[in-house]
Motif scaffolding. Sequence first.
Motif, PDB file in Angstrom:
ATOM      1  N   GLN A   1       0.832  -1.200   0.000  1.00 54.77           N
ATOM      2  CA  GLN A   1       0.000   0.000   0.000  1.00 54.77           C
ATOM      3  C   GLN A   1       0.866   1.250   0.000  1.00 54.77           C
ATOM      4  OE1 GLN A   1      -2.925  -1.737  -0.893  1.00 54.77           O
ATOM      5  NE2 GLN A   1      -3.662   0.166  -0.064  1.00 54.77           N
ATOM      6  N   LEU A   2       0.416   2.264  -0.705  1.00 51.84           N
ATOM      7  CA  LEU A   2       1.182   3.499  -0.849  1.00 51.84           C
ATOM      8  C   LEU A   2       0.357   4.680  -0.355  1.00 51.84           C
ATOM      9  CD1 LEU A   2       3.633   5.092  -1.890  1.00 51.84           C
ATOM     10  CD2 LEU A   2       2.563   5.084  -4.165  1.00 51.84           C
ATOM     11  N   GLN A   3       0.940   5.431   0.586  1.00 48.78           N
ATOM     12  CA  GLN A   3       0.308   6.660   1.046  1.00 48.78           C
ATOM     13  C   GLN A   3       0.557   7.766   0.029  1.00 48.78           C
ATOM     14  OE1 GLN A   3       2.182   7.329   4.839  1.00 48.78           O
ATOM     15  NE2 GLN A   3       0.857   5.866   5.907  1.00 48.78           N
ATOM     16  N   SER A   4      -0.427   8.615  -0.138  1.00 46.14           N
ATOM     17  CA  SER A   4      -0.301   9.685  -1.129  1.00 46.14           C
ATOM     18  C   SER A   4       0.883  10.592  -0.851  1.00 46.14           C
ATOM     19  CB  SER A   4      -1.596  10.503  -1.193  1.00 46.14           C
ATOM     20  OG  SER A   4      -2.673   9.697  -1.653  1.00 46.14           O
ATOM     21  N   ASN A   5       1.202  10.808   0.436  1.00 41.82           N
ATOM     22  CA  ASN A   5       2.324  11.704   0.753  1.00 41.82           C
ATOM     23  C   ASN A   5       3.681  11.076   0.477  1.00 41.82           C
ATOM     24  OD1 ASN A   5       2.532   9.912   2.880  1.00 41.82           O
ATOM     25  ND2 ASN A   5       2.226  11.426   4.492  1.00 41.82           N
TER      26      ASN A   5
END
Length: 223
Positions: A87-91
Amino acid sequence: MIADSATGAQQRLATVQAGLYRACRDAGRLDAPLLVAVSKTFDAVDIRPLIAAGQRHFGENRVQEAQAKWPELQAETPGITLHLVGQLQSNKAAEAIAMFDVIHSVDRPSLVTALAKAQIALSKHPACYLQVNIGGEAQKGGSAIADLPALLAQARDAGLNIIGLMCVPPATVEPAPYFALLAEHAKRLGLPGLSMGMSSDYETAALLGSTVARVGSALFGSR
């Protein structure tokens, strides 16, 4: 110990590759899935034997972990391709664009926007997969199936290079129906890539059309 580690890596890699080829033969396929060795939580000392055995595609779950170990490994061995499979956080979008060649976990409009902005700033356009919550599990990331057409349209309009779909099926049930469902949706959307199959089910995924298998413990041993 080093020799044992190298031999073990070669044997595990050969076993997984043989399983993929066997599944493809049984399915009447001429092409085997690309094998991505998921090296999350493993240190450079654990990864080097697999590189020495010829593996060149590796997957990580977290941007920060990849930043800590892969620059040195890539300097030692040119030609490594890095895949972000978690999973990748937008920041973290800009750091992900800078670090990875392929991103498997594009799953929401806000992330599409962040990745598109980072691509422009860094002049780099990694291949991307839309992650699908194929089992409708509340605790998992991934786009709802119903939202896929709109997400794909947004991603394409934003300039993302979307090449396929990715999923992680529910852990406690037979994965085949979920792999078949992902393949059906990819075909409907005109996407050639299917990132599906892990250590416990990569042969099943290959039978059902996987183009990328993300395999960790079967290559590295238990975490």
